[in-house]
Design a protein around this motif. Structure first.
Motif, PDB file in Angstrom:
ATOM      1  N   SER A  76       0.740  -1.215  -0.036  1.00 24.25           N
ATOM      2  CA  SER A  76       0.091  -0.086  -0.216  1.00 24.25           C
ATOM      3  C   SER A  76       0.777   1.206   0.062  1.00 24.25           C
ATOM      4  CB  SER A  76      -0.642  -0.034   1.352  1.00 24.25           C
ATOM      5  OG  SER A  76      -1.788   1.019   1.338  1.00 24.25           O
ATOM      6  N   ILE A  77       1.887   1.312   0.925  1.00 25.57           N
ATOM      7  CA  ILE A  77       2.876   2.619   0.912  1.00 25.57           C
ATOM      8  C   ILE A  77       3.370   2.605  -0.434  1.00 25.57           C
ATOM      9  CG2 ILE A  77       4.968   3.170   2.011  1.00 25.57           C
ATOM     10  CD1 ILE A  77       4.202   1.933   4.544  1.00 25.57           C
ATOM     11  N   ASP A  78       4.050   1.619  -0.897  1.00 16.16           N
ATOM     12  CA  ASP A  78       4.822   1.438  -2.486  1.00 16.16           C
ATOM     13  C   ASP A  78       3.934   2.012  -3.241  1.00 16.16           C
ATOM     14  OD1 ASP A  78       7.196   0.924  -3.752  1.00 16.16           O
ATOM     15  OD2 ASP A  78       5.819  -0.737  -4.585  1.00 16.16           O
ATOM     16  N   GLU A  79       2.651   1.758  -3.566  1.00 14.20           N
ATOM     17  CA  GLU A  79       1.566   1.988  -4.498  1.00 14.20           C
ATOM     18  C   GLU A  79       1.285   3.372  -4.511  1.00 14.20           C
ATOM     19  OE1 GLU A  79      -0.736  -1.429  -5.029  1.00 14.20           O
ATOM     20  OE2 GLU A  79       0.611  -2.494  -5.779  1.00 14.20           O
ATOM     21  N   SER A  80       0.729   3.722  -3.311  1.00 14.25           N
ATOM     22  CA  SER A  80      -0.155   4.904  -3.084  1.00 14.25           C
ATOM     23  C   SER A  80       0.319   5.933  -2.051  1.00 14.25           C
ATOM     24  CB  SER A  80      -1.584   4.399  -2.760  1.00 14.25           C
ATOM     25  OG  SER A  80      -1.934   3.692  -3.586  1.00 14.25           O
ATOM     26  N   TRP A  81       1.144   5.444  -1.050  1.00  8.85           N
ATOM     27  CA  TRP A  81       1.181   6.531   0.019  1.00  8.85           C
ATOM     28  C   TRP A  81       2.814   6.608   0.499  1.00  8.85           C
ATOM     29  CZ3 TRP A  81      -3.290   8.299  -0.559  1.00  8.85           C
ATOM     30  CH2 TRP A  81      -4.293   7.440  -0.852  1.00  8.85           C
TER      31      TRP A  81
END
Length: 430
Positions: free
Chosen positions: A98-103
């Motif tokens: 989630s962090i790598d793709e969006s946040w």
């Protein structure tokens, strides 16, 4: 291959940290001053966040390791090599993705030790739930806002930032800050979906544990849990104890889980059966059986009718407990004669009365078809000799059958055999 032999900046950083910690492994922190231990504790939390962030980053970019070793995923391979919990590593991988793709700002805050894994998980979960119709600018503002609340860098955040519990509530309401024009509508949709999911997962299991105890495991929606807690706490209130409302006078000295457990029994005893749904064709009734001599001499044991219990549908209780229930729980006492004959539940009529159905339930416990375990409360009263052919509506001429077997009893395509114990056996006519 050891970490010390890995000549990459990331590998060197990990090796340096491990070597440095190894050098102080024998040092006792108890000899440090209080300010030194305070600084050490906060520094360790920050260091842990940095280590977890790096591990998450490596996990997210190491799918090829799993392929090379034939593992289900890289988390499984790491768990196999290190003894770590694969479930925990997979949960970290989900946050990392989630962090790598969006946040990315969440990852940056973790990398400098300002956000813990728990805070990051709450923030990314809240951000991932943002509605698709808000634009990228609003998404960025939401991320900046929540990261600032978690790190404590916003003026409206406490020193050190909000913990996961408060962050979860703030993440649920972040639309109020970044898109207030749609916040109420989206919150209503979110709550409806949450309630539907909670309803689908609701369950309650009861398993006898022996020694007079049953384990009750319940998974219920939050509003139901809140109502139950409110009702139970009413029975644990010291004011209620002094008012004689049926609570436990020692509850204020007990741990909360024990006080609530005792209050649960008090709550059941104060339910009004007249307000409960019709059950098995009659008003819902708790039935306690007790021998006439034991009733009059205040000795012995009694039985609480429980079709789900292993002991033939009857749970043994003390006679004193039975008398107390008869006074407080509005139960129906069934007084038995010398041969366990029901003495005071009513006389025969054209149709089986509620009292007779109760007596049949006490006697039969379950459907009387061979091998059937449907409890008495779900069965129908059947005349062994039909009324139209001179049969009488009394206990000797009646028995309980579930709906399925009652139809078999009257099905011309079936034959019925009465077994020695009075049960019924059915065969399809050939």
């Amino acid at each position: 291959m050891s970490l010390t032999g890995t000549r990459t900046p990331l590998g060197e950083a990990v090796a340096v940290c491990r070597d440095a910690l190894g050098e102080v492994a024998e040092r006792q922190p108890g000899f440090l001053t209080m300010p030194e231990r305070e600084a050490l504790l906060t520094g360790l939390v920050a260091l842990e966040a940095q280590v977890v962030e790096l591990r998450m980053r490596v996990l997210a970019g190491s799918a090829d390791i799993a392929d090379a070793h034939g593992a289900r995923d890289v988390a499984g391979w790491v768990a196999l090599r290190t003894g770590a919990d694969p479930g925990r590593l997979r949960a970290e991988s989900k946050v990392a993705t989630s962090i790598d793709e969006s946040w990315p700002r969440v990852g940056v805050a973790m990398a400098r030790g300002a956000l813990s894994l728990e805070q990051a998980r709450v923030i990314t979960t809240g951000l991932d739930a943002l509605p698709a119709r808000i634009d990228d600018e609003a998404r960025t503002r939401a991320e900046v806002h929540l990261v600032g609340l978690g790190t404590g860098e916003r003026e409206d955040a406490p020193e050190g930032g909000y913990g996961p519990r408060h962050l979860r509530m703030l993440a649920e309401r972040v639309l109020d800050v970044v898109a207030p024009e749609i916040a109420e509508e989206e919150d209503a949709k979110r709550l409806a979906a949450l309630e539907a999911a909670a309803h689908a997962k609701t369950s309650l299991r009861m398993r006898p544990m022996g020694e007079g105890l049953t384990r009750i495991t319940a998974l219920v929606p939050d509003p139901i849990a809140a109502r139950l807690a409110t009702y139970l706490d009413a029975f644990t209130s010291p004011r209620q104890h002094h008012a004689g409302a049926g609570g436990n006078p020692d509850a204020e000295r007990l741990p909360q889980h024990r006080a609530r457990g005792l209050a649960f029994g008090a709550l059941l005893e104060h339910l009004d059966p007249a307000k409960l749904p019709v059950h098995g064709g009659d008003a819902t009734t708790v039935i306690v059986t007790i021998d006439h001599d034991q009733l009059t001499h205040h000795l012995g044991t009694a039985g609480l009718l429980d079709p789900g219990h292993d002991n033939g549908g009857e749970l043994r209780i003390s006679a004193d407990h039975a008398r107390r229930l008869a006074c407080t729980a509005k139960i129906l006492p069934a007084v038995l004669g010398g041969k366990s004959e029901v003495l005071d539940l009513g006389r025969a009529r054209r149709l089986f009365t509620a009292a007779q159905r109760t007596a049949l339930g006490l006697r039969d416990k379950t459907c009387r078809a061979e091998g059937c375990t449907i409890p008495a409360r779900w069965c129908e009263a059947h005349h062994l000799d039909p009324w139209s052919k001179g049969g009488r509506t009394d206990l000797a001429d009646g028995l309980l059958l579930c709906n399925f077997h009652h139809h078999r009893e009257h099905d011309p395509a079936s034959t019925t055999t009465r077994l020695a114990n009075g049960d019924r056996r059915y065969h399809r006519r050939t």
